[in-house]
Design a protein around this motif. Structure first.
Motif, PDB file in Angstrom:
ATOM      1  N   VAL A   1       0.832  -1.200   0.000  1.00 36.34           N
ATOM      2  CA  VAL A   1       0.000   0.000   0.000  1.00 36.34           C
ATOM      3  C   VAL A   1       0.870   1.255   0.000  1.00 36.34           C
ATOM      4  CG1 VAL A   1      -1.664   1.333   1.376  1.00 36.34           C
ATOM      5  CG2 VAL A   1      -2.002  -1.127   1.036  1.00 36.34           C
ATOM      6  N   GLY A   2       1.951   1.245   0.749  1.00 34.34           N
ATOM      7  CA  GLY A   2       2.817   2.418   0.846  1.00 34.34           C
ATOM      8  C   GLY A   2       3.614   2.709  -0.408  1.00 34.34           C
ATOM      9  N   THR A   3       4.075   1.666  -1.085  1.00 36.96           N
ATOM     10  CA  THR A   3       4.943   1.879  -2.253  1.00 36.96           C
ATOM     11  C   THR A   3       4.206   1.820  -3.579  1.00 36.96           C
ATOM     12  OG1 THR A   3       5.436  -0.479  -2.501  1.00 36.96           O
ATOM     13  CG2 THR A   3       6.913   0.828  -1.071  1.00 36.96           C
ATOM     14  N   GLY A   4       3.027   1.199  -3.585  1.00 36.09           N
ATOM     15  CA  GLY A   4       2.331   0.989  -4.851  1.00 36.09           C
ATOM     16  C   GLY A   4       2.770  -0.288  -5.544  1.00 36.09           C
ATOM     17  N   ASP A   5       3.705  -1.018  -4.934  1.00 36.37           N
ATOM     18  CA  ASP A   5       4.115  -2.295  -5.507  1.00 36.37           C
ATOM     19  C   ASP A   5       2.994  -3.308  -5.317  1.00 36.37           C
ATOM     20  OD1 ASP A   5       6.592  -1.347  -6.249  1.00 36.37           O
ATOM     21  OD2 ASP A   5       7.605  -2.087  -4.467  1.00 36.37           O
TER      22      ASP A   5
ATOM     23  N   VAL B   1      -2.886 -10.868   0.895  1.00 33.62           N
ATOM     24  CA  VAL B   1      -2.828  -9.401   0.853  1.00 33.62           C
ATOM     25  C   VAL B   1      -3.653  -8.892  -0.325  1.00 33.62           C
ATOM     26  CG1 VAL B   1      -1.317  -7.402   0.493  1.00 33.62           C
ATOM     27  CG2 VAL B   1      -0.615  -9.236   2.047  1.00 33.62           C
ATOM     28  N   ALA B   2      -3.471  -9.482  -1.494  1.00 38.51           N
ATOM     29  CA  ALA B   2      -4.206  -9.055  -2.684  1.00 38.51           C
ATOM     30  C   ALA B   2      -5.717  -9.212  -2.508  1.00 38.51           C
ATOM     31  CB  ALA B   2      -3.733  -9.839  -3.899  1.00 38.51           C
ATOM     32  N   ALA B   3      -6.156 -10.184  -1.723  1.00 37.18           N
ATOM     33  CA  ALA B   3      -7.582 -10.425  -1.517  1.00 37.18           C
ATOM     34  C   ALA B   3      -8.192  -9.520  -0.446  1.00 37.18           C
ATOM     35  CB  ALA B   3      -7.806 -11.887  -1.130  1.00 37.18           C
ATOM     36  N   ASP B   4      -7.368  -8.871   0.331  1.00 34.80           N
ATOM     37  CA  ASP B   4      -7.849  -8.029   1.423  1.00 34.80           C
ATOM     38  C   ASP B   4      -8.342  -6.689   0.870  1.00 34.80           C
ATOM     39  OD1 ASP B   4      -7.867  -6.135   3.667  1.00 34.80           O
ATOM     40  OD2 ASP B   4      -6.783  -7.689   4.766  1.00 34.80           O
ATOM     41  N   PRO B   5      -9.557  -6.245   1.232  1.00 35.93           N
ATOM     42  CA  PRO B   5     -10.077  -4.957   0.721  1.00 35.93           C
ATOM     43  C   PRO B   5      -9.180  -3.759   1.024  1.00 35.93           C
ATOM     44  CG  PRO B   5     -11.822  -6.204   1.814  1.00 35.93           C
ATOM     45  CD  PRO B   5     -10.528  -6.943   2.068  1.00 35.93           C
ATOM     46  N   LYS B   6      -8.391  -3.812   2.090  1.00 37.91           N
ATOM     47  CA  LYS B   6      -7.488  -2.696   2.425  1.00 37.91           C
ATOM     48  C   LYS B   6      -6.416  -2.499   1.353  1.00 37.91           C
ATOM     49  CE  LYS B   6      -6.719  -4.480   6.453  1.00 37.91           C
ATOM     50  NZ  LYS B   6      -6.213  -4.861   7.755  1.00 37.91           N
TER      51      LYS B   6
ATOM     52  N   ALA C   1      -8.047  -0.259  -1.268  1.00 42.55           N
ATOM     53  CA  ALA C   1      -9.002   0.731  -0.772  1.00 42.55           C
ATOM     54  C   ALA C   1      -8.722   2.150  -1.246  1.00 42.55           C
ATOM     55  CB  ALA C   1      -9.055   0.696   0.758  1.00 42.55           C
ATOM     56  N   ASP C   2      -7.477   2.564  -1.281  1.00 37.12           N
ATOM     57  CA  ASP C   2      -7.183   3.954  -1.660  1.00 37.12           C
ATOM     58  C   ASP C   2      -6.560   4.070  -3.047  1.00 37.12           C
ATOM     59  OD1 ASP C   2      -4.649   2.996  -1.052  1.00 37.12           O
ATOM     60  OD2 ASP C   2      -4.014   4.812  -0.006  1.00 37.12           O
ATOM     61  N   ASN C   3      -6.619   2.990  -3.823  1.00 35.02           N
ATOM     62  CA  ASN C   3      -6.056   3.027  -5.172  1.00 35.02           C
ATOM     63  C   ASN C   3      -6.869   2.092  -6.071  1.00 35.02           C
ATOM     64  OD1 ASN C   3      -4.577   2.828  -7.527  1.00 35.02           O
ATOM     65  ND2 ASN C   3      -2.613   2.857  -6.486  1.00 35.02           N
ATOM     66  N   PRO C   4      -7.820   2.653  -6.806  1.00 34.40           N
ATOM     67  CA  PRO C   4      -8.703   1.810  -7.612  1.00 34.40           C
ATOM     68  C   PRO C   4      -8.006   1.065  -8.752  1.00 34.40           C
ATOM     69  CG  PRO C   4      -9.096   4.123  -8.077  1.00 34.40           C
ATOM     70  CD  PRO C   4      -8.136   4.070  -6.929  1.00 34.40           C
ATOM     71  N   SER C   5      -6.803   1.435  -9.104  1.00 40.22           N
ATOM     72  CA  SER C   5      -6.112   0.738 -10.197  1.00 40.22           C
ATOM     73  C   SER C   5      -5.420  -0.538  -9.737  1.00 40.22           C
ATOM     74  CB  SER C   5      -5.087   1.656 -10.872  1.00 40.22           C
ATOM     75  OG  SER C   5      -3.985   1.903 -10.022  1.00 40.22           O
ATOM     76  N   VAL C   6      -5.251  -0.713  -8.434  1.00 39.14           N
ATOM     77  CA  VAL C   6      -4.495  -1.845  -7.911  1.00 39.14           C
ATOM     78  C   VAL C   6      -5.102  -3.188  -8.318  1.00 39.14           C
ATOM     79  CG1 VAL C   6      -3.852  -3.036  -5.774  1.00 39.14           C
ATOM     80  CG2 VAL C   6      -3.346  -0.638  -6.053  1.00 39.14           C
ATOM     81  N   LYS C   7      -6.419  -3.311  -8.263  1.00 40.48           N
ATOM     82  CA  LYS C   7      -7.044  -4.576  -8.652  1.00 40.48           C
ATOM     83  C   LYS C   7      -6.762  -4.871 -10.124  1.00 40.48           C
ATOM     84  CE  LYS C   7     -11.332  -7.220  -8.843  1.00 40.48           C
ATOM     85  NZ  LYS C   7     -10.621  -8.295  -9.443  1.00 40.48           N
ATOM     86  N   PHE C   8      -6.852  -3.860 -10.977  1.00 45.46           N
ATOM     87  CA  PHE C   8      -6.553  -4.049 -12.399  1.00 45.46           C
ATOM     88  C   PHE C   8      -5.144  -4.601 -12.583  1.00 45.46           C
ATOM     89  CE2 PHE C   8      -4.346  -2.386 -16.101  1.00 45.46           C
ATOM     90  CZ  PHE C   8      -5.112  -2.914 -17.128  1.00 45.46           C
TER      91      PHE C   8
END
Length: 169
Positions: A81-85, A92-97, A100-107
Protein backbone atom coordinates in the motif's frame (compact mmCIF):
# COMPACT_ATOMS: atom_id res chain seq x y z
CA UNK A 1 -0.64 7.25 -23.49
CA UNK A 2 1.57 6.26 -20.61
CA UNK A 3 3.23 2.88 -20.51
CA UNK A 4 3.66 2.46 -16.82
CA UNK A 5 2.81 0.28 -13.90
CA UNK A 6 1.03 0.04 -10.60
CA UNK A 7 3.65 2.06 -8.74
CA UNK A 8 2.96 5.28 -10.69
CA UNK A 9 -0.38 6.00 -9.03
CA UNK A 10 1.08 5.75 -5.53
CA UNK A 11 2.68 9.15 -6.16
CA UNK A 12 -0.75 10.67 -6.86
CA UNK A 13 -2.39 9.64 -3.60
CA UNK A 14 -2.98 12.45 -1.05
CA UNK A 15 0.17 11.50 0.88
CA UNK A 16 2.18 10.78 -2.29
CA UNK A 17 5.05 12.77 -3.75
CA UNK A 18 2.84 14.38 -6.45
CA UNK A 19 -0.75 14.42 -5.15
CA UNK A 20 -3.31 14.54 -7.96
CA UNK A 21 -6.92 14.27 -6.82
CA UNK A 22 -8.35 13.87 -10.33
CA UNK A 23 -6.08 11.08 -11.58
CA UNK A 24 -8.81 8.45 -11.48
CA UNK A 25 -11.00 10.63 -13.72
CA UNK A 26 -8.17 11.50 -16.13
CA UNK A 27 -6.45 8.14 -16.58
CA UNK A 28 -7.85 4.77 -17.59
CA UNK A 29 -6.17 1.38 -17.70
CA UNK A 30 -6.01 -1.22 -20.40
CA UNK A 31 -3.80 -4.26 -20.76
CA UNK A 32 -1.07 -4.41 -23.39
CA UNK A 33 -2.37 -6.58 -26.22
CA UNK A 34 -0.42 -9.62 -27.32
CA UNK A 35 1.78 -9.06 -30.36
CA UNK A 36 -0.59 -10.60 -32.91
CA UNK A 37 -3.81 -10.67 -30.92
CA UNK A 38 -3.28 -14.30 -29.94
CA UNK A 39 -4.63 -15.79 -26.72
CA UNK A 40 -4.81 -14.78 -23.98
CA UNK A 41 -5.17 -11.37 -25.68
CA UNK A 42 -3.08 -9.46 -23.14
CA UNK A 43 0.45 -9.52 -21.81
CA UNK A 44 2.27 -7.89 -18.94
CA UNK A 45 5.82 -7.78 -17.62
CA UNK A 46 6.80 -7.75 -13.98
CA UNK A 47 10.02 -7.21 -12.12
CA UNK A 48 9.40 -8.20 -8.56
CA UNK A 49 11.19 -7.66 -5.29
CA UNK A 50 12.80 -9.87 -2.70
CA UNK A 51 13.92 -9.92 0.91
CA UNK A 52 16.94 -12.13 1.44
CA UNK A 53 19.73 -12.88 3.86
CA UNK A 54 23.08 -14.45 3.14
CA UNK A 55 23.36 -18.19 3.61
CA UNK A 56 26.70 -17.46 5.27
CA UNK A 57 25.20 -15.55 8.20
CA UNK A 58 26.17 -16.76 11.63
CA UNK A 59 22.68 -15.81 12.82
CA UNK A 60 20.45 -18.04 10.73
CA UNK A 61 17.48 -18.05 13.12
CA UNK A 62 17.54 -14.27 13.50
CA UNK A 63 17.73 -13.88 9.72
CA UNK A 64 14.80 -16.26 9.29
CA UNK A 65 12.83 -14.41 11.97
CA UNK A 66 13.52 -11.08 10.27
CA UNK A 67 12.34 -12.34 6.88
CA UNK A 68 9.29 -13.95 8.49
CA UNK A 69 8.36 -10.67 10.17
CA UNK A 70 9.14 -8.49 7.16
CA UNK A 71 6.99 -10.61 4.87
CA UNK A 72 4.05 -11.39 7.16
CA UNK A 73 0.62 -10.25 5.99
CA UNK A 74 0.58 -7.01 7.98
CA UNK A 75 4.02 -5.85 6.83
CA UNK A 76 3.49 -7.02 3.27
CA UNK A 77 0.24 -5.02 3.22
CA UNK A 78 1.96 -1.92 4.59
CA UNK A 79 4.73 -2.24 2.01
CA UNK A 80 2.43 -2.76 -0.97
CA UNK A 81 0.00 0.00 0.00
CA UNK A 82 2.82 2.42 0.85
CA UNK A 83 4.94 1.88 -2.25
CA UNK A 84 2.33 0.99 -4.85
CA UNK A 85 4.12 -2.30 -5.51
CA UNK A 86 1.81 -5.19 -6.19
CA UNK A 87 1.22 -7.73 -3.47
CA UNK A 88 3.42 -10.79 -3.45
CA UNK A 89 0.93 -12.57 -1.20
CA UNK A 90 -2.52 -13.77 -2.28
CA UNK A 91 -4.01 -13.01 1.15
CA UNK A 92 -2.83 -9.40 0.85
CA UNK A 93 -4.21 -9.06 -2.68
CA UNK A 94 -7.58 -10.43 -1.52
CA UNK A 95 -7.85 -8.03 1.42
CA UNK A 96 -10.08 -4.96 0.72
CA UNK A 97 -7.49 -2.70 2.42
CA UNK A 98 -5.02 -3.53 -0.36
CA UNK A 99 -6.95 -1.60 -2.99
CA UNK A 100 -9.00 0.73 -0.77
CA UNK A 101 -7.18 3.95 -1.66
CA UNK A 102 -6.06 3.03 -5.17
CA UNK A 103 -8.70 1.81 -7.61
CA UNK A 104 -6.11 0.74 -10.20
CA UNK A 105 -4.50 -1.85 -7.91
CA UNK A 106 -7.04 -4.58 -8.65
CA UNK A 107 -6.55 -4.05 -12.40
CA UNK A 108 -2.77 -4.39 -12.12
CA UNK A 109 -2.99 -7.32 -9.74
CA UNK A 110 -5.34 -9.18 -12.08
CA UNK A 111 -2.70 -8.93 -14.83
CA UNK A 112 -0.59 -11.43 -12.89
CA UNK A 113 -2.37 -14.14 -14.88
CA UNK A 114 -0.76 -12.88 -18.11
CA UNK A 115 2.51 -11.54 -16.78
CA UNK A 116 6.00 -12.61 -17.70
CA UNK A 117 9.03 -11.96 -15.56
CA UNK A 118 11.42 -9.26 -16.73
CA UNK A 119 14.27 -10.85 -18.71
CA UNK A 120 17.39 -11.57 -16.70
CA UNK A 121 19.69 -10.16 -19.34
CA UNK A 122 22.60 -7.96 -18.34
CA UNK A 123 21.59 -5.32 -20.90
CA UNK A 124 17.94 -5.15 -19.82
CA UNK A 125 18.43 -2.41 -17.19
CA UNK A 126 20.56 -0.43 -19.64
CA UNK A 127 17.88 -0.57 -22.33
CA UNK A 128 15.20 0.19 -19.74
CA UNK A 129 17.15 3.27 -18.62
CA UNK A 130 17.33 4.49 -22.23
CA UNK A 131 13.56 4.02 -22.67
CA UNK A 132 12.93 5.91 -19.43
CA UNK A 133 15.22 8.73 -20.49
CA UNK A 134 13.41 9.07 -23.82
CA UNK A 135 9.98 9.01 -22.16
CA UNK A 136 11.03 11.59 -19.58
CA UNK A 137 12.40 13.89 -22.28
CA UNK A 138 9.11 13.81 -24.17
CA UNK A 139 6.98 14.05 -21.03
CA UNK A 140 8.85 17.08 -19.72
CA UNK A 141 8.93 18.72 -23.14
CA UNK A 142 12.72 18.90 -23.32
CA UNK A 143 12.62 16.91 -26.58
CA UNK A 144 10.09 16.21 -29.27
CA UNK A 145 9.15 12.56 -29.78
CA UNK A 146 11.32 12.57 -32.90
CA UNK A 147 14.32 13.99 -31.03
CA UNK A 148 13.90 11.52 -28.16
CA UNK A 149 13.64 8.64 -30.63
CA UNK A 150 16.78 9.79 -32.44
CA UNK A 151 18.69 9.98 -29.13
CA UNK A 152 17.41 6.53 -28.16
CA UNK A 153 18.47 5.04 -31.50
CA UNK A 154 21.90 6.64 -31.10
CA UNK A 155 22.36 5.42 -27.48
CA UNK A 156 20.98 1.90 -27.91
CA UNK A 157 24.03 0.27 -29.57
CA UNK A 158 26.30 1.31 -26.69
CA UNK A 159 23.75 0.02 -24.17
CA UNK A 160 23.53 -3.44 -25.76
CA UNK A 161 27.17 -3.96 -26.71
CA UNK A 162 27.45 -2.67 -30.25
CA UNK A 163 25.47 -1.97 -33.40
CA UNK A 164 25.54 -5.65 -34.40
CA UNK A 165 23.27 -6.34 -31.38
CA UNK A 166 20.50 -4.03 -32.62
CA UNK A 167 17.84 -5.27 -35.00
CA UNK A 168 16.32 -2.42 -36.98
CA UNK A 169 12.83 -2.87 -38.39
Amino acid sequence: MSLDGAWASSAWKPAGTKPWAEWTQKIGWTPMPTQNGEAPGAVSMSGGWVVAMSAYTKHKQEAFDFITTATNKENSMAYSVGTGDLAARKDVAADPKYSADNPSVKFWTDLASVTHYRPAYEVYPKVSAQVQEAMEAVTTGSRTPEEATANYVKALPAAVGGPDKVLAR
